[in-house]
Scaffold this motif. Structure first.
Motif, PDB file in Angstrom:
ATOM      1  N   LEU A  13       0.841  -1.211   0.000  1.00  0.00           N
ATOM      2  CA  LEU A  13       0.000   0.000   0.000  1.00  0.00           C
ATOM      3  C   LEU A  13       0.878   1.263   0.000  1.00  0.00           C
ATOM      4  O   LEU A  13       1.770   1.408   0.845  1.00  0.00           O
ATOM      5  N   THR A  14       0.582   2.128  -0.952  1.00  0.00           N
ATOM      6  CA  THR A  14       1.371   3.360  -1.085  1.00  0.00           C
ATOM      7  C   THR A  14       0.431   4.528  -1.325  1.00  0.00           C
ATOM      8  O   THR A  14      -0.529   4.409  -2.073  1.00  0.00           O
ATOM      9  N   ARG A  15       0.706   5.641  -0.650  1.00  0.00           N
ATOM     10  CA  ARG A  15      -0.046   6.863  -0.913  1.00  0.00           C
ATOM     11  C   ARG A  15       0.902   8.057  -0.800  1.00  0.00           C
ATOM     12  O   ARG A  15       1.612   8.201   0.184  1.00  0.00           O
ATOM     13  N   VAL A  21       5.715  11.014   0.580  1.00  0.00           N
ATOM     14  CA  VAL A  21       5.139   9.668   0.636  1.00  0.00           C
ATOM     15  C   VAL A  21       4.589   9.463   2.043  1.00  0.00           C
ATOM     16  O   VAL A  21       5.340   9.380   3.016  1.00  0.00           O
ATOM     17  N   ALA A  22       3.260   9.390   2.151  1.00  0.00           N
ATOM     18  CA  ALA A  22       2.628   9.250   3.474  1.00  0.00           C
ATOM     19  C   ALA A  22       2.584   7.791   3.913  1.00  0.00           C
ATOM     20  O   ALA A  22       2.762   7.481   5.086  1.00  0.00           O
ATOM     21  N   VAL A  23       2.328   6.903   2.955  1.00  0.00           N
ATOM     22  CA  VAL A  23       2.342   5.461   3.231  1.00  0.00           C
ATOM     23  C   VAL A  23       3.208   4.824   2.158  1.00  0.00           C
ATOM     24  O   VAL A  23       2.998   5.049   0.964  1.00  0.00           O
ATOM     25  N   SER A  59      -5.511   5.116  -3.088  1.00  0.00           N
ATOM     26  CA  SER A  59      -4.123   4.727  -2.879  1.00  0.00           C
ATOM     27  C   SER A  59      -3.404   4.839  -4.218  1.00  0.00           C
ATOM     28  O   SER A  59      -4.026   4.769  -5.275  1.00  0.00           O
ATOM     29  N   ASP A  60      -2.097   5.023  -4.162  1.00  0.00           N
ATOM     30  CA  ASP A  60      -1.320   5.113  -5.398  1.00  0.00           C
ATOM     31  C   ASP A  60      -0.762   3.755  -5.807  1.00  0.00           C
ATOM     32  O   ASP A  60      -0.141   3.616  -6.855  1.00  0.00           O
ATOM     33  N   GLY A  61      -0.972   2.761  -4.976  1.00  0.00           N
ATOM     34  CA  GLY A  61      -0.506   1.427  -5.316  1.00  0.00           C
ATOM     35  C   GLY A  61      -0.819   0.461  -4.196  1.00  0.00           C
ATOM     36  O   GLY A  61      -1.089   0.872  -3.067  1.00  0.00           O
ATOM     37  N   GLY A  62      -0.805  -0.817  -4.535  1.00  0.00           N
ATOM     38  CA  GLY A  62      -1.018  -1.831  -3.520  1.00  0.00           C
ATOM     39  C   GLY A  62      -2.395  -2.463  -3.593  1.00  0.00           C
ATOM     40  O   GLY A  62      -3.259  -2.014  -4.346  1.00  0.00           O
TER      41      GLY A  62
END
Lengths: 309, 264
Positions: A13-15, A21-23, A59-62
């Protein structure tokens, strides 16, 4: 694809918010029946991760799977949540607020509303407008709203924020109860170490959006200890000191009154320490290993500048 | 279920209740006001008393009431209601509590629009019924083609509902950009002011001989929103096309915006 062993599975998980980059590539696995603590300093990405899991922010990914369901809308049917301070339609009664939540979930009958209100101890005040409720009552009503659709997973973001010690304890006991008696899986975020340590069996520590440590609370505390501290109660201090000085891996770190000693063991077992003293003719009255706290694990894994309460 | 929940919120909220009360008063007061004018003692024009000059019937009263209703007041109540339902819930974070439920964001918007649409229908009925009933009581029914006249005014109320949907979709779209109910109302009023200025400008151009300026009128905001006025001035299909375009465009923008929006 289903993975029913996990109540919640998060992979990569990426945000990002602009360049920040928060996550960052976060992996989490919460098993059914866990009371899972999500620990991290303020601004570490806990709330952002929870909002992504609940579909409130993109989310930006994951990938996210809840009870084996990866479709975000269907997955939310399995979840009850409280994000930060719960908000209500203040002019409506507690019961009416829960009924609105039920209508939006497409399920939930009067019996479910009664169950949820009863579970948090607000059944007697269910007809009162929420505007008259204290913060503690609103937190409990927030949990009732999370429970009203009979979810399998509860996700709570800082549920004890702003509560007095009694209120914090009530929420803690309620969550433990929901996990043990109602069989719910509970995922709870906090920056309060003692709180997580007192109620959770597993914990993930996040810092700068990254997972820095994860596992059973007991295991993490053990893993953190490179040396074991032991408090000793002995009959003859000079003789004991003489014996201990000769054993490699044992270091006396403190002396107390009336034959009290604190020693640090590195690569030496507590049983060996006990045996050595007895064989040397020193009577051991007390031998208490001091287990490290979750705070030690937390501080070892998070940034020094991170705020900690 | 979601629509019922939204209706429950709408009809227990100040703006919803106020809209119902105002709608009811508009119908009754319009009939009473016309009656008062008609029966002013000694009022005459060129020696003919007003009561002889002003000949009205129940259908006309219902039409006048619709004019009063649609003159800014009720549409603004609807705009305020929608603004508090979307922008208000975004700012006080109660919308977040709905979005964690197993529902799509599109269906949340649809439920809110439907509930506000139902409020619009009820306000129209609350204006029409007392206006027509009091009109019939005080002035009587039309002398000829009663059913045709009634159908005509009913069509006006129907068209007014479509115009209300236009107002609501504008308010919904603006709410997703300005997360404050008051800000949305101010924004809509400001937009309306600009639209009036544009219409005045186009009218002035027409008057000085630039006849092609008339071609730009369908692109003004209120051209479609005033489609209901056709009941007295003659129906213009172009206004309904303009209203449909407005509805589709605003709802498309709202949906696209809401689907991508981070809700905190």
């Amino acid at each position: 694809m289903t993975s029913e062993v996990s109540a919640l599975r998060v992979r990569g998980l990426t945000r990002r918010f602009g360049g920040r980059v928060a996550v960052d590539n976060l992996d989490l696995e919460v098993r059914h029946g866990d009371l899972y603590g999500f620990l991290g300093p303020n601004g570490s990405g806990k709330t952002t991760a929870i909002r992504c899991i609940l579909g409130l922010i993109r989310s930006d990914g994951g990938t996210i799977e809840i009870c084996g369901v990866s479709d975000p809308i269907r997955a939310r049917a399995e979840v009850g949540s409280v994000v930060e301070t719960p908000r209500f339609h203040e002019w409506m009664s507690a019961r009416a607020n829960l009924e609105v939540a039920c209508a939006y979930a497409g399920r939930g009958a009067a019996a479910d509303v009664d169950y949820a209100l009863d579970r948090v101890g607000l059944k007697d005040r269910s007809k009162e407008p929420v505007r008259g409720f204290s913060l503690g009552m609103k937190q409990r009503l927030g949990i009732a709203r999370a429970l009203v659709t009979r979810p399998r997973l509860l996700i709570l973001d800082e549920p004890t924020n702003g509560l007095d010690p009694r209120g914090m304890r009530e929420i803690r006991e309620l969550l433990k109860d929901l996990c043990r008696k109602d069989g719910l899986t509970v995922f709870v975020s906090s920056h309060l170490l003692a709180e997580i340590e007192q109620m959770c069996n597993r914990v993930a520590i996040i810092d700068g959006g990254r997972l820095v440590s994860e596992g059973l609370v007991a295991t993490l505390k053990q893993e953190d200890q490179t040396e074991i501290l032991v408090d000793l109660g002995i009959s003859e201090r000079p003789k004991a000191l003489e014996i201990l000085e000769k054993i490699p891996g044992i270091r006396v770190v403190g002396e107390g009154a009336e034959g009290r000693l604190r020693v640090a063991l590195t690569g030496v077992e507590v049983a060996f320490l006990n045996r050595s003293l007895l064989m040397g003719g020193v009577e051991v009255n007390a031998l208490v290993p001091i287990v490290g706290s979750l705070e030690d694990v937390y501080l070892a894994n998070t940034r020094q500048e991170a705020s900690l309460i | 279920m979601m629509v019922v929940a939204e209706l429950r919120k709408t009809f227990t909220k100040g703006s919803g209740i106020a809209a119902l009360v105002v709608a009811l008063l508009v119908g009754m007061l319009t009939a009473a006001a016309v009656y008062q004018v008609q029966h002013m003692e000694g009022a005459s024009i060129n020696g003919t008393s007003v009561s002889e000059l002003v000949t009205v019937d129940a259908v006309q009263i219902a039409g006048y009431a619709l004019r009063v209703r649609n003159f800014f007041v009720l549409p603004m109540f609807l705009v305020l209601g929608m603004a508090s339902s979307v922008a208000g819930e975004l700012s006080d974070r109660t919308l977040r509590e709905l979005l964690v439920r197993p529902v799509s964001r599109g269906s949340v918007l649809f439920a809110k629009l439907t509930a506000s649409g139902i409020l619009s229908v009820i306000t129209l009925v609350l204006t029409l019924v007392p206006a027509f009933a009091l009109g019939a009581l005080l002035f009587g029914l039309p002398k000829e083609e009663v059913s045709t006249q009634i159908l005509k005014v009913l069509a006006a109320y129907g068209a007014s509902f479509l115009a209300d949907l236009g107002w609501l979709s504008i308010a919904m779209t603006v709410s997703l950009f300005i997360h404050s109910a008051g800000g949305v109302v101010v924004g809509v009023v400001f937009g309306l002011g600009l639209d009036m200025a544009l219409r005045a400008f186009l009218w002035a151009l027409e008057k000085i001989g630039a006849e092609k300026a008339a071609m730009l009128r369908p692109f003004t905001l209120t051209y479609g929103l005033d489609a209901w006025q056709g009941w007295s001035e003659g129906w213009e299909p172009g206004r309904f096309v303009s209203l449909t375009v407005l509805l589709v465009a605003t709802l498309t923008v709202a949906l696209a915006r809401f689907r991508r929006m981070d809700v905190l």
